[in-house]
Design an enzyme around this catalytic site. Structure first.
Site, PDB file in Angstrom:
ATOM      1  N   SER A 113       4.783   3.768 -25.125  1.00 63.65           N
ATOM      2  CA  SER A 113       6.041   4.200 -25.714  1.00 63.65           C
ATOM      3  C   SER A 113       6.493   5.527 -25.135  1.00 63.65           C
ATOM      4  O   SER A 113       5.666   6.387 -24.783  1.00 63.65           O
ATOM      5  CB  SER A 113       5.884   4.337 -27.232  1.00 63.65           C
ATOM      6  OG  SER A 113       7.003   4.972 -27.804  1.00 63.65           O
ATOM      7  N   TYR A 137       2.374   8.144 -34.486  1.00 64.76           N
ATOM      8  CA  TYR A 137       2.640   6.976 -33.644  1.00 64.76           C
ATOM      9  C   TYR A 137       2.583   7.345 -32.164  1.00 64.76           C
ATOM     10  O   TYR A 137       1.888   6.692 -31.378  1.00 64.76           O
ATOM     11  CB  TYR A 137       4.009   6.382 -33.975  1.00 64.76           C
ATOM     12  CG  TYR A 137       4.468   5.352 -32.971  1.00 64.76           C
ATOM     13  CD1 TYR A 137       3.877   4.092 -32.935  1.00 64.76           C
ATOM     14  CD2 TYR A 137       5.473   5.636 -32.053  1.00 64.76           C
ATOM     15  CE1 TYR A 137       4.274   3.146 -32.006  1.00 64.76           C
ATOM     16  CE2 TYR A 137       5.881   4.696 -31.130  1.00 64.76           C
ATOM     17  CZ  TYR A 137       5.285   3.452 -31.105  1.00 64.76           C
ATOM     18  OH  TYR A 137       5.677   2.518 -30.178  1.00 64.76           O
ATOM     19  N   LYS A 141      -0.256   6.110 -29.300  1.00 66.16           N
ATOM     20  CA  LYS A 141       0.046   5.421 -28.044  1.00 66.16           C
ATOM     21  C   LYS A 141      -0.561   6.170 -26.857  1.00 66.16           C
ATOM     22  O   LYS A 141      -1.076   5.549 -25.912  1.00 66.16           O
ATOM     23  CB  LYS A 141       1.559   5.284 -27.873  1.00 66.16           C
ATOM     24  CG  LYS A 141       2.180   4.210 -28.739  1.00 66.16           C
ATOM     25  CD  LYS A 141       1.675   2.835 -28.349  1.00 66.16           C
ATOM     26  CE  LYS A 141       2.411   1.729 -29.056  1.00 66.16           C
ATOM     27  NZ  LYS A 141       1.957   0.375 -28.644  1.00 66.16           N
TER      28      LYS A 141
END
Length: 315
Positions: A113, A137, A141
């Protein structure tokens, strides 16, 4: 293919079928949909946290490589649910790599991402731009990329990670974005429900005063996964990460105009104050992906919006 029943994953499944590469899908359906997986594609309902299940799936279907798309993807929610995010995205990836090592599966394409960049201080993000994630998040990643890197050093695992920004549109009307957080579904839902979409901030230092972001059509993204998987399968040396970006970006107001054009619903968006921490511009270069994967964007903004609207009307 982990997460193959999701919005992005289901498009990747179709792209693999069209390329003549038979996929197998493993998905826990926490955000995916069983109906998104074609009936002729083997489907395993389960979690990447379950090492024995993953290992058995790899063995029973003679899997030679993995496309890893499963994960908890909501950056904002991850701030309130950090442990859940890390379990799904970090522990889950580690467990997947464990099962792959147990079964001798030596190639993986990881769906990463642009959240790994946080708020970059450059006009054009490249793979050399500093990674400063600002949410659990984004951090999860980045850790996933590290896991692949370290496993590659230890075992010779062939791998690459694809970093991308805002995925939109639809490759076929029966597959659509069901996220409650993404811009396109939010705007289309507002229009179909008679509400006025909203722009957060109109005085940014950009050509029209609204934020500029990188948007990529989901079918173009799916093609990039096929290209990366083929390259690894052929034994080609790839970079550890690739940005999938447009190089120029699109403003929020441009999207609103395209939405009005595609839907035929005339509107003037409401204007709300800018959100704290929203950078004026985040756009990435896709030059490395073009060089090594032969990848490029083939869909225009009009394509992105019209395909999303067609899929929305179908459902």
């Amino acid at each position: 293919m982990t997460g193959g029943a999701g919005y992005i994953g289901s498009h990747v499944v179709r792209a693999f079928q069209q390329a003549g590469i038979p996929p197998v899908v493993l998905d826990d359906l926490s955000s995916g949909h069983r109906g998104f997986v074609p009936a002729d594609v083997p489907f395993v309902h389960g979690s990447i946290l379950d090492v024995p299940l993953v290992a058995r799936t790899l063995a029973e279907h003679d899997v030679t490589g993995v496309v890893h798309l499963a994960g908890f993807k909501y950056a904002g929610v991850s701030v309130d649910r950090p442990l859940h995010t890390y379990e799904q995205n970090v522990t889950g990836t580690a467990n997947l790599l464990t099962a792959m090592a147990d079964q001798g599966v030596e190639a993986i394409v990881f769906s990463s991402s642009a959240a790994v960049y946080g708020t970059p201080d450059v006009d054009l993000v490249t793979e050399a731009t500093a990674t400063t994630p600002e949410s659990p998040y984004g951090e999860s990643k980045l850790i996933g990329e590290w896991l692949l890197r370290d496993q590659g050093r230890a075992t010779g695992l062939r791998h690459t990670s694809l970093r991308y920004f805002n995925v939109v549109g639809s490759g076929t009307p029966d597959l659509y974005d069901t996220s409650p957080h993404n811009l396109f579904p939010l705007v289309l839902d507002a229009l179909t429900q008679g509400r006025t979409p909203r722009i957060n901030g109109t005085d940014y230092p950009t050509p029209d005063g609204t934020c500029v972001r990188d948007y990529i059509h989901v079918a173009d993204l799916a093609d990039a996964h096929v290209a990366a998987a083929r390259a690894l399968g052929e034994g080609r040396t790839l970079e550890p990460v690739y940005n999938l970006g447009s190089g120029d970006g699109v403003s929020v107001r441009q999207i609103m105009t395209a939405m009005a054009d595609a839907t035929g619903i005339a509107f003037e968006p409401d204007v709300a104050p800018p959100r704290p921490g929203d950078p004026a511009r985040i756009v990435a270069s896709g030059e490395l992906a073009a060089r090594d994967l032969g990848w490029r964007m083939t869909h225009t903004l009009a394509d992105m919006v019209s395909s999303a609207w067609e899929a929305r009307r179908a459902h």
